[in-house]
Design a protein around this motif. Sequence first.
Motif, PDB file in Angstrom:
ATOM      1  N   LEU A  91       0.863  -1.174   0.000  1.00  0.00           N
ATOM      2  CA  LEU A  91       0.000   0.000   0.000  1.00  0.00           C
ATOM      3  C   LEU A  91       0.900   1.225   0.000  1.00  0.00           C
ATOM      4  CD1 LEU A  91      -2.774   1.431   0.229  1.00  0.00           C
ATOM      5  CD2 LEU A  91      -2.535   1.261   2.723  1.00  0.00           C
ATOM      6  N   GLU A  92       0.667   2.119  -0.957  1.00  0.00           N
ATOM      7  CA  GLU A  92       1.512   3.298  -1.103  1.00  0.00           C
ATOM      8  C   GLU A  92       0.630   4.511  -1.325  1.00  0.00           C
ATOM      9  OE1 GLU A  92       5.599   4.478  -3.492  1.00  0.00           O
ATOM     10  OE2 GLU A  92       4.316   2.891  -4.282  1.00  0.00           O
ATOM     11  N   GLY A  93       1.063   5.672  -0.822  1.00  0.00           N
ATOM     12  CA  GLY A  93       0.263   6.867  -1.011  1.00  0.00           C
ATOM     13  C   GLY A  93       1.065   8.140  -0.868  1.00  0.00           C
ATOM     14  N   VAL A  94       0.521   9.225  -1.404  1.00  0.00           N
ATOM     15  CA  VAL A  94       1.076  10.575  -1.272  1.00  0.00           C
ATOM     16  C   VAL A  94       0.129  11.359  -0.373  1.00  0.00           C
ATOM     17  CG1 VAL A  94       1.777  12.673  -2.476  1.00  0.00           C
ATOM     18  CG2 VAL A  94       2.095  10.436  -3.569  1.00  0.00           C
ATOM     19  N   LEU A  95       0.672  11.990   0.675  1.00  0.00           N
ATOM     20  CA  LEU A  95      -0.133  12.622   1.715  1.00  0.00           C
ATOM     21  C   LEU A  95       0.269  14.085   1.884  1.00  0.00           C
ATOM     22  CD1 LEU A  95       0.272   9.759   4.344  1.00  0.00           C
ATOM     23  CD2 LEU A  95      -1.631  10.044   2.731  1.00  0.00           C
ATOM     24  N   GLN A 233      -4.393  -1.597  -7.846  1.00  0.00           N
ATOM     25  CA  GLN A 233      -5.564  -0.719  -7.786  1.00  0.00           C
ATOM     26  C   GLN A 233      -5.081   0.678  -7.449  1.00  0.00           C
ATOM     27  OE1 GLN A 233      -8.556  -2.370  -5.224  1.00  0.00           O
ATOM     28  NE2 GLN A 233     -10.214  -1.224  -6.153  1.00  0.00           N
ATOM     29  N   THR A 234      -5.469   1.678  -8.241  1.00  0.00           N
ATOM     30  CA  THR A 234      -5.003   3.045  -8.047  1.00  0.00           C
ATOM     31  C   THR A 234      -6.159   3.953  -7.643  1.00  0.00           C
ATOM     32  OG1 THR A 234      -5.301   3.492 -10.413  1.00  0.00           O
ATOM     33  CG2 THR A 234      -3.119   2.741  -9.698  1.00  0.00           C
ATOM     34  N   GLY A 235      -5.857   5.259  -7.593  1.00  0.00           N
ATOM     35  CA  GLY A 235      -6.884   6.209  -7.157  1.00  0.00           C
ATOM     36  C   GLY A 235      -7.229   6.028  -5.696  1.00  0.00           C
ATOM     37  N   ILE A 236      -6.225   5.796  -4.872  1.00  0.00           N
ATOM     38  CA  ILE A 236      -6.465   5.523  -3.460  1.00  0.00           C
ATOM     39  C   ILE A 236      -6.553   6.841  -2.681  1.00  0.00           C
ATOM     40  CG2 ILE A 236      -5.685   4.250  -1.457  1.00  0.00           C
ATOM     41  CD1 ILE A 236      -6.347   2.508  -3.895  1.00  0.00           C
ATOM     42  N   HIS A 237      -7.619   6.992  -1.899  1.00  0.00           N
ATOM     43  CA  HIS A 237      -7.841   8.197  -1.102  1.00  0.00           C
ATOM     44  C   HIS A 237      -7.554   7.889   0.372  1.00  0.00           C
ATOM     45  CE1 HIS A 237     -10.558  10.496  -4.129  1.00  0.00           C
ATOM     46  NE2 HIS A 237      -9.707   9.708  -4.753  1.00  0.00           N
ATOM     47  N   PHE A 238      -6.889   8.847   1.029  1.00  0.00           N
ATOM     48  CA  PHE A 238      -6.510   8.692   2.432  1.00  0.00           C
ATOM     49  C   PHE A 238      -7.059   9.863   3.235  1.00  0.00           C
ATOM     50  CE2 PHE A 238      -3.235   6.826  -0.232  1.00  0.00           C
ATOM     51  CZ  PHE A 238      -3.019   5.581   0.330  1.00  0.00           C
ATOM     52  N   ASP A 239      -7.444   9.577   4.466  1.00  0.00           N
ATOM     53  CA  ASP A 239      -7.903  10.610   5.397  1.00  0.00           C
ATOM     54  C   ASP A 239      -7.559  10.125   6.797  1.00  0.00           C
ATOM     55  OD1 ASP A 239      -9.084  12.616   6.839  1.00  0.00           O
ATOM     56  OD2 ASP A 239     -11.056  12.424   5.913  1.00  0.00           O
ATOM     57  N   GLY A 240      -6.500  10.708   7.377  1.00  0.00           N
ATOM     58  CA  GLY A 240      -6.057  10.202   8.675  1.00  0.00           C
ATOM     59  C   GLY A 240      -5.082  11.133   9.357  1.00  0.00           C
ATOM     60  N   GLY A 253      -4.918  12.507   1.139  1.00  0.00           N
ATOM     61  CA  GLY A 253      -4.265  12.238  -0.127  1.00  0.00           C
ATOM     62  C   GLY A 253      -5.213  11.575  -1.104  1.00  0.00           C
ATOM     63  N   THR A 254      -4.932  11.766  -2.388  1.00  0.00           N
ATOM     64  CA  THR A 254      -5.762  11.163  -3.434  1.00  0.00           C
ATOM     65  C   THR A 254      -4.932  10.378  -4.444  1.00  0.00           C
ATOM     66  OG1 THR A 254      -5.665  13.197  -4.746  1.00  0.00           O
ATOM     67  CG2 THR A 254      -7.529  12.952  -3.230  1.00  0.00           C
ATOM     68  N   LEU A 255      -3.642  10.224  -4.187  1.00  0.00           N
ATOM     69  CA  LEU A 255      -2.769   9.455  -5.064  1.00  0.00           C
ATOM     70  C   LEU A 255      -2.200   8.277  -4.285  1.00  0.00           C
ATOM     71  CD1 LEU A 255      -0.749  12.268  -6.872  1.00  0.00           C
ATOM     72  CD2 LEU A 255      -2.652  10.941  -7.803  1.00  0.00           C
ATOM     73  N   GLY A 256      -2.319   7.096  -4.841  1.00  0.00           N
ATOM     74  CA  GLY A 256      -1.769   5.922  -4.188  1.00  0.00           C
ATOM     75  C   GLY A 256      -2.176   4.668  -4.923  1.00  0.00           C
ATOM     76  N   ILE A 408       3.978  12.244 -10.267  1.00  0.00           N
ATOM     77  CA  ILE A 408       4.783  11.740  -9.157  1.00  0.00           C
ATOM     78  C   ILE A 408       4.594  10.226  -9.125  1.00  0.00           C
ATOM     79  CG2 ILE A 408       2.950  11.925  -7.397  1.00  0.00           C
ATOM     80  CD1 ILE A 408       5.141  12.938  -5.452  1.00  0.00           C
ATOM     81  N   GLY A 409       5.548   9.551  -8.561  1.00  0.00           N
ATOM     82  CA  GLY A 409       5.440   8.098  -8.489  1.00  0.00           C
ATOM     83  C   GLY A 409       6.528   7.521  -7.622  1.00  0.00           C
ATOM     84  N   SER A 410       6.797   6.237  -7.815  1.00  0.00           N
ATOM     85  CA  SER A 410       7.842   5.574  -7.041  1.00  0.00           C
ATOM     86  C   SER A 410       8.646   4.670  -7.954  1.00  0.00           C
ATOM     87  CB  SER A 410       7.240   4.777  -5.880  1.00  0.00           C
ATOM     88  OG  SER A 410       6.365   3.768  -6.371  1.00  0.00           O
ATOM     89  N   PHE A 411       9.891   4.466  -7.576  1.00  0.00           N
ATOM     90  CA  PHE A 411      10.830   3.632  -8.320  1.00  0.00           C
ATOM     91  C   PHE A 411      11.449   2.671  -7.322  1.00  0.00           C
ATOM     92  CE2 PHE A 411      15.211   3.579 -10.561  1.00  0.00           C
ATOM     93  CZ  PHE A 411      14.894   2.416 -11.236  1.00  0.00           C
ATOM     94  N   GLU A 412      11.317   1.380  -7.619  1.00  0.00           N
ATOM     95  CA  GLU A 412      11.837   0.338  -6.731  1.00  0.00           C
ATOM     96  C   GLU A 412      12.804  -0.541  -7.512  1.00  0.00           C
ATOM     97  OE1 GLU A 412       9.128  -2.078  -4.218  1.00  0.00           O
ATOM     98  OE2 GLU A 412       9.803  -3.734  -5.499  1.00  0.00           O
ATOM     99  N   MET A 413      13.881  -0.992  -6.835  1.00  0.00           N
ATOM    100  CA  MET A 413      14.829  -1.856  -7.523  1.00  0.00           C
ATOM    101  C   MET A 413      15.619  -2.696  -6.538  1.00  0.00           C
ATOM    102  SD  MET A 413      17.363   1.259  -8.294  1.00  0.00           S
ATOM    103  CE  MET A 413      16.117   2.327  -7.570  1.00  0.00           C
ATOM    104  N   THR A 414      16.000  -3.876  -6.979  1.00  0.00           N
ATOM    105  CA  THR A 414      16.993  -4.685  -6.269  1.00  0.00           C
ATOM    106  C   THR A 414      18.237  -4.843  -7.134  1.00  0.00           C
ATOM    107  OG1 THR A 414      15.976  -6.712  -7.130  1.00  0.00           O
ATOM    108  CG2 THR A 414      15.267  -5.969  -4.960  1.00  0.00           C
ATOM    109  N   LEU A 415      18.293  -4.142  -8.262  1.00  0.00           N
ATOM    110  CA  LEU A 415      19.434  -4.229  -9.175  1.00  0.00           C
ATOM    111  C   LEU A 415      20.570  -3.366  -8.638  1.00  0.00           C
ATOM    112  CD1 LEU A 415      20.465  -5.370 -11.890  1.00  0.00           C
ATOM    113  CD2 LEU A 415      19.687  -3.230 -12.942  1.00  0.00           C
TER     114      LEU A 415
END
Length: 508
Positions: A91-95, A233-240, A253-256, A408-415
């Motif tokens: 689970l990932e989000g921008v807040l 699944q995208t378009g995740i909304h957060f309120d906390g 947030g509304t991005l995640g 905006i986004g995220s970049f993940e790697m094990t390389l």
Amino acid sequence: MQAQNPQQQRKGFTRRTRLWLLVLCAVALLCGYLYVTRIHQSANPVPPLNPGARSDSGLGYPYSLVHADSRLDFPQAEGRQLDMDSDTWFLEGVLEGQKSGRRFSFIVVYYVSRLGGVVPFNFYSLTFYDLDNGEYGTYTNYDFGSMRASTGYLDLSASIDGEAATWTTTVDENGALVPYSYAINLPGTDQNGRKMRLVSTVRAANPPVAVGADIYNGLITVLKQENTYSYFQTGIHFDGTLTWGDFHEPVKGTLGHIDRQMFPQFSGVNARSWDARDLSHEWRTYFLDNGLDFSSWRQFDRMKRNSEYSYGGATVYSPREGASYVGDIVYENLSYVRVENHPVKPLMPARADVLYFPNRHRLSSASLDLQLQAEPIVNAPLLAFPVEYMHGPVLLSGTLKGEPITGIGSFEMTLHLYRGFELVKVLSDSVRHLPADAVQRPTTHIGGILHTIALIGAAVDASDPGSALAMANDELRGELQALAQPYSAQMLQILDDLIVAIEQDQES
């Protein structure tokens, strides 16, 4: 041979008896442990479903994502899969802070698995990113039995310092599941000792998307394991409320995104090296400001000079056009980040003291008419996973169908790169993308430097370290010294690390 006296015989008998008792106790404890964990993996009662209840996207429970494949039926797909040996939930989000306006992002990972189909190996990981100040805090807790993952619907719990880290589906006043609506309570303590906590409601505005859309239907090869299921699944909304050290504030947030993988066997079953570092990946999740969401995979075989294999395209989703698979993504690394003596260590001992990871990068797609560049916000955000694992936020800019686009986004790697031929590429990519002001003399030519690097690479490939070292220490060093600062120092650092790698390759 002299016979043992009765006292010696009694001592020997006592030692053997104690040894057998210890063995029996260990076996009993193991059996009891496995029995208890087996209970944790049994089917759980599922709250009732209200067929009339709908999410923001107009979807309810039950919902079939892929025709004739019940594995991706909801809400079952959100829960633990008892016939799968490894399950992951992201689970990932921008807040944004509602008082200060400060911006953060986060990612939480629940990993539940069974080594050999029997022995539990689980972990929970929480990471916060400060998007304004470019720093991060991360926490990982390894759990070998107490983590709970319910079947039939999403209900996760990990024991963290005496409390429960939970991510569970919301129920209404009648006890029925609310479709694609969740509650999270995520605690932790980062590598600097700062307390972390995110308590929030979570709801999805977009429907689930099968990775690979209708080309793969969510059934792909990950870590060389066929028949791995994946959806997001995208378009995740957060309120906390977010707490991190001295910061404590309501956030929204509304991005995640939510991301799931389900492996038939233990996720590392196809690793050929003792530390599972022979397979690596890159994973990008981007949110563009026109509403297009982008998720892409690349997978590398480290035993075959990082050759790419299997599923390596992108799945894109927009509320207007739905989901589709894009197979013509072209990736280009513009720079790399150097890591040495990083405070966040992997569970397995590192193979080298100095590592390089892809950093700034660019990708393009002719079919999408997309040109996109990613700039990392946080430097070297390593997480405390079993192997080197970097995940962090990036800012996006470029064009889509000729129009400017940001995101905006995220970049993940094990390389992670440390071998001689890998550092040749690191140096070549880095020199190729130097800015124009790096060249300060008319006699210095980037093309000439790249030619010298190519000759060194050919010598490395031909197992001729003597020639490679001679060219590196003489011709190439002089060419790099002629560059303007700070670029000269940066390229010379990579060159010095390359020389060490060639020397180590020579010794081995």
